[in-house]
Design a protein around this motif. Structure first.
Motif, PDB file in Angstrom:
ATOM      1  N   LEU A   1      28.406  18.815  23.822  1.00 42.28           N
ATOM      2  CA  LEU A   1      29.108  18.779  22.519  1.00 42.28           C
ATOM      3  C   LEU A   1      30.514  18.875  22.734  1.00 42.28           C
ATOM      4  CD1 LEU A   1      27.651  20.074  19.306  1.00 42.28           C
ATOM      5  CD2 LEU A   1      30.153  19.979  19.562  1.00 42.28           C
ATOM      6  N   ILE A   2      31.091  19.971  23.352  1.00 44.08           N
ATOM      7  CA  ILE A   2      32.183  20.157  23.664  1.00 44.08           C
ATOM      8  C   ILE A   2      33.118  19.006  24.518  1.00 44.08           C
ATOM      9  CG2 ILE A   2      34.004  21.481  25.144  1.00 44.08           C
ATOM     10  CD1 ILE A   2      31.682  24.032  24.800  1.00 44.08           C
ATOM     11  N   ASP A   3      32.315  18.359  25.033  1.00 43.92           N
ATOM     12  CA  ASP A   3      33.001  17.042  25.810  1.00 43.92           C
ATOM     13  C   ASP A   3      33.272  16.054  24.767  1.00 43.92           C
ATOM     14  OD1 ASP A   3      32.951  18.113  28.470  1.00 43.92           O
ATOM     15  OD2 ASP A   3      31.054  16.919  28.934  1.00 43.92           O
ATOM     16  N   CYS A   4      32.552  15.952  23.734  1.00 46.88           N
ATOM     17  CA  CYS A   4      32.735  14.946  22.725  1.00 46.88           C
ATOM     18  C   CYS A   4      33.608  15.390  21.693  1.00 46.88           C
ATOM     19  CB  CYS A   4      31.669  14.613  22.126  1.00 46.88           C
ATOM     20  SG  CYS A   4      31.703  13.252  20.829  1.00 46.88           S
ATOM     21  N   ALA A   5      33.584  16.651  21.190  1.00 45.76           N
ATOM     22  CA  ALA A   5      34.411  17.118  19.955  1.00 45.76           C
ATOM     23  C   ALA A   5      35.747  17.484  20.505  1.00 45.76           C
ATOM     24  CB  ALA A   5      33.844  18.436  19.619  1.00 45.76           C
ATOM     25  N   GLN A   6      36.073  17.905  21.946  1.00 44.16           N
ATOM     26  CA  GLN A   6      37.411  18.236  22.379  1.00 44.16           C
ATOM     27  C   GLN A   6      37.787  17.261  23.051  1.00 44.16           C
ATOM     28  OE1 GLN A   6      36.808  22.182  23.854  1.00 44.16           O
ATOM     29  NE2 GLN A   6      37.231  23.068  21.644  1.00 44.16           N
ATOM     30  N   LYS A   7      37.184  16.651  23.923  1.00 43.28           N
ATOM     31  CA  LYS A   7      37.919  15.558  25.090  1.00 43.28           C
ATOM     32  C   LYS A   7      37.528  14.103  24.642  1.00 43.28           C
ATOM     33  CE  LYS A   7      36.468  19.142  28.398  1.00 43.28           C
ATOM     34  NZ  LYS A   7      35.781  19.589  29.558  1.00 43.28           N
ATOM     35  N   LYS A   8      36.838  13.954  23.560  1.00 44.50           N
ATOM     36  CA  LYS A   8      36.365  12.589  23.330  1.00 44.50           C
ATOM     37  C   LYS A   8      35.701  11.714  24.239  1.00 44.50           C
ATOM     38  CE  LYS A   8      38.793  13.455  19.552  1.00 44.50           C
ATOM     39  NZ  LYS A   8      37.995  13.917  18.285  1.00 44.50           N
ATOM     40  N   MET A   9      34.806  12.644  24.941  1.00 50.91           N
ATOM     41  CA  MET A   9      34.046  12.072  26.104  1.00 50.91           C
ATOM     42  C   MET A   9      32.602  12.201  25.311  1.00 50.91           C
ATOM     43  SD  MET A   9      35.499  14.025  29.465  1.00 50.91           S
ATOM     44  CE  MET A   9      34.252  13.566  30.292  1.00 50.91           C
ATOM     45  N   CYS A  10      32.303  10.976  24.532  1.00 59.65           N
ATOM     46  CA  CYS A  10      31.088  11.316  23.779  1.00 59.65           C
ATOM     47  C   CYS A  10      30.166  10.419  24.385  1.00 59.65           C
ATOM     48  CB  CYS A  10      31.484  10.660  22.321  1.00 59.65           C
ATOM     49  SG  CYS A  10      32.833  11.887  21.348  1.00 59.65           S
ATOM     50  N   LYS A  11      30.194   9.613  25.335  1.00 50.29           N
ATOM     51  CA  LYS A  11      29.133   8.689  26.001  1.00 50.29           C
ATOM     52  C   LYS A  11      28.353   9.766  26.796  1.00 50.29           C
ATOM     53  CE  LYS A  11      28.076   4.483  27.948  1.00 50.29           C
ATOM     54  NZ  LYS A  11      28.638   3.239  28.686  1.00 50.29           N
ATOM     55  N   TYR A  12      26.964   9.748  26.561  1.00 50.66           N
ATOM     56  CA  TYR A  12      26.301  10.576  27.354  1.00 50.66           C
ATOM     57  C   TYR A  12      25.111   9.437  28.285  1.00 50.66           C
ATOM     58  CZ  TYR A  12      22.720  13.982  28.950  1.00 50.66           C
ATOM     59  OH  TYR A  12      22.081  14.790  29.722  1.00 50.66           O
ATOM     60  N   ASN A  13      25.312   9.650  29.589  1.00 47.21           N
ATOM     61  CA  ASN A  13      24.488   8.900  30.310  1.00 47.21           C
ATOM     62  C   ASN A  13      23.257   9.423  30.878  1.00 47.21           C
ATOM     63  OD1 ASN A  13      24.129   6.511  32.237  1.00 47.21           O
ATOM     64  ND2 ASN A  13      24.705   7.953  33.886  1.00 47.21           N
ATOM     65  N   VAL A  14      22.368   8.701  30.306  1.00 49.44           N
ATOM     66  CA  VAL A  14      20.719   8.955  30.632  1.00 49.44           C
ATOM     67  C   VAL A  14      20.385   7.989  31.674  1.00 49.44           C
ATOM     68  CG1 VAL A  14      18.398   8.917  29.618  1.00 49.44           C
ATOM     69  CG2 VAL A  14      20.229   9.229  28.279  1.00 49.44           C
ATOM     70  N   ARG A  15      19.892   8.891  32.742  1.00 51.86           N
ATOM     71  CA  ARG A  15      19.575   8.220  34.014  1.00 51.86           C
ATOM     72  C   ARG A  15      18.428   7.151  33.895  1.00 51.86           C
ATOM     73  NH1 ARG A  15      18.549  13.388  37.556  1.00 51.86           N
ATOM     74  NH2 ARG A  15      17.345  13.947  35.713  1.00 51.86           N
ATOM     75  N   GLY A  16      18.457   5.940  34.818  1.00 51.68           N
ATOM     76  CA  GLY A  16      17.303   5.077  34.610  1.00 51.68           C
ATOM     77  C   GLY A  16      15.852   5.714  35.080  1.00 51.68           C
ATOM     78  N   LYS A  17      14.825   5.175  34.840  1.00 51.71           N
ATOM     79  CA  LYS A  17      13.521   5.808  34.828  1.00 51.71           C
ATOM     80  C   LYS A  17      13.240   5.986  36.274  1.00 51.71           C
ATOM     81  CE  LYS A  17       8.927   5.420  33.550  1.00 51.71           C
ATOM     82  NZ  LYS A  17       7.999   4.615  32.523  1.00 51.71           N
ATOM     83  N   HIS A  18      13.808   5.205  37.384  1.00 49.99           N
ATOM     84  CA  HIS A  18      13.648   5.512  38.780  1.00 49.99           C
ATOM     85  C   HIS A  18      14.888   6.114  39.446  1.00 49.99           C
ATOM     86  CE1 HIS A  18       9.542   4.225  37.839  1.00 49.99           C
ATOM     87  NE2 HIS A  18       9.967   2.932  37.488  1.00 49.99           N
TER      88      HIS A  18
END
Length: 491
Positions: free
Chosen positions: A473-490
């Motif tokens: 949340l801090i990354d998004c609210a303060q650093k505008k880094m709002c994209k969260y990378n979800v790893r692929g299934k494998h």
């Protein structure tokens, strides 16, 4: 009903919701268990102090919960610091042992073979030890096999499948000793049987690999929840006289029923018809609550998020405390834990006496899980007490076993604010499922022990999950880094 009211010339109006905060907080945290409190602490350290914590119950702590029973405070939820004396320090241990100096006792399971009972008395210790040694060998083989599997979890299997590969079938009706040893090894830790539980997520278990093999039982009259109060006191104001949290940013008895979210903010509605708005919301309720209909999300969560929530298990782990007018069970070194080898797997199998923890209290504890927990929650306590008395008199036929004077049966599964005890990763769920559980949906963020990939189900897992989710949340609210990378299934 509507027609009847019209005939009487009356009309029922729904009360208008009240928008409580004129200048809305930056973040609303839902739930004041250790994950929610840990999240708030980390946000405060980052300078985000404009927050509101909404807790459904009348206290903070969540599933870390003391309760008065037989004139002492006992823990109906989390009780141990698990994973101590290893290379890394369990973050909960210094708070318990050094900062707060809570009374705690190292649990010793080394003499278990001498403490296994059947109907009619003790089992042969030499035979039991052979069965324990065999179970340990199979478990070690499982560790070796687990290390060869792809880290994504795509080749994962159940613990039971691993046992079958080793020609070990501990769940047969012909071997009560094998069943109770197996139950002690797995169900007592994960609250579900080996046929359900993921091998790769549990063998070896990261908590003990990382932090050490020792476990310490917290038996302090201040309660294990003192840890949560201590963390909360790092950033929430407390009353000078009582020491209790007295901060306007913490609101108790606020049952959240609806979370609406958009690109510009979030709106949270509670059961008392209050409405709160913020830029972000952190949801730290239990997995069981997420799987229930207590909280409605408007708009509905995306399908990948719903699937992630539903595919994990919310277990039930029930610690039943029983008080007697006198002691009849063995005490002394190596006698704290004893087992009952029933022909019915999981039937009042794991027992603990409290000679050290609660001297003179004449208390014993029996732990049940899963289907037995659900069954017991639905029956009257006097029926549970009768079943327990029958088991104890069968275990100790030569002793004068008096009737229990009191019993305490927690009901975590039936409690709508918890819906169970802790999460378990079942077979068929890949490791990236934890990323999906933790991943935000727009301005809605998630935390809790169930989001901890390596330490789910533990107090330290809940604490660390709060920090991890706060960082996102801090990354998004303060650093505008709002994209969260979800790893692929494998991956």
């Amino acid at each position: 009903m509507a027609a009847s009211s019209a005939r009487r010339g009356t009309r029922k109006w729904a009360p208008l919701p009240s928008l409580v905060a004129a200048d809305r907080p930056r973040v609303i945290i839902i739930g004041a268990g250790i994950s929610g409190i840990s999240t708030g602490k980390r946000l405060s350290e980052a300078g985000i102090t404009d927050m509101l914590i909404l807790e459904a119950t009348s206290k903070i702590g969540g599933r870390i919960h003391k309760q008065s029973f037989a004139d002492i405070n006992i823990e109906i939820g989390a009780n141990w610091v698990e994973g101590v004396n290893g290379k890394k320090i369990n973050p909960i241990w210094p708070i318990v042992n050094s900062t707060l100096k809570l009374r705690n006792f190292r649990s010793d399971f080394n003499n278990l073979a001498q403490n296994v009972y059947k109907d009619g008395g003790l089992c042969d210790a030499a035979y039991v030890q052979k069965r324990i040694d065999l179970a340990d060998e199979v478990d070690k083989s499982g560790e070796n096999l687990s290390a060869t599997l792809h880290p994504s979890g795509r080749d994962d299997m159940s613990i039971l499948s691993m046992q079958r590969l080793n020609n070990h079938l501990p769940n047969g009706t012909s071997s009560p000793v094998d069943m109770v040893v197996d139950y002690f090894t797995y169900d007592y830790e994960f609250a579900e049987p080996p046929r359900v539980t993921s091998l790769q997520n549990t063998v070896p278990l990261p908590t003990f690999t990382d932090f050490g093999d020792d476990t310490y039982f917290v038996a302090d009259q201040r309660g294990y929840e003192s840890v949560v109060h201590y963390l909360a006191g790092q950033y929430l104001n407390a009353d000078d006289q009582s020491g209790n949290i007295a901060d306007a940013r913490l609101k108790l008895n606020k049952v959240v029923r609806e979370i609406s979210y958009s690109s510009t903010g979030v709106t949270v509605k509670t059961e008392d018809n209050s409405t709160y708005q913020a830029d972000y919301v952190m949801v730290s309720v239990s997995l069981g609550v997420l799987q229930s209909d207590l909280i409605q999300f408007k708009q509905q969560l995306p399908s990948w998020k719903i699937l992630a929530i539903y595919q994990f298990d919310m277990t039930v782990y029930t610690k039943i405390f029983v008080k007697f007018p006198k002691k009849f069970w063995p005490e002394g070194k190596g006698r704290e834990f004893f087992l009952y080898a029933s022909t019915r797997r999981g039937y009042y199998g794991i027992w603990q006496e409290f000679e050290k923890q609660y001297p003179g209290a004449n208390l014993i504890l029996v732990t049940v899980t899963d289907e037995e927990s659900r069954r017991i929650e639905q029956q009257p306590d006097n029926q549970t007490k009768a079943e327990i008395m029958e088991v104890l008199r069968s275990m100790f036929p030569d002793e004068d076993v008096p009737d229990a004077t009191d019993i305490l049966v927690p009901r975590w599964w039936s409690d709508r604010f918890f819906q169970g005890s802790f999460s378990n990763r079942p077979i068929g769920v890949s490791r990236y499922g934890y990323d999906q559980l933790r991943a935000p949906v727009g301005r809605v963020y998630f935390t809790g022990e169930h989001t901890s990939e390596h330490y789910n189900g533990y107090v330290h897992g809940a604490y660390l999950a709060g920090i991890d989710s706060a960082e996102i949340l801090i990354d998004c609210a303060q650093k505008k880094m709002c994209k969260y990378n979800v790893r692929g299934k494998h991956d």
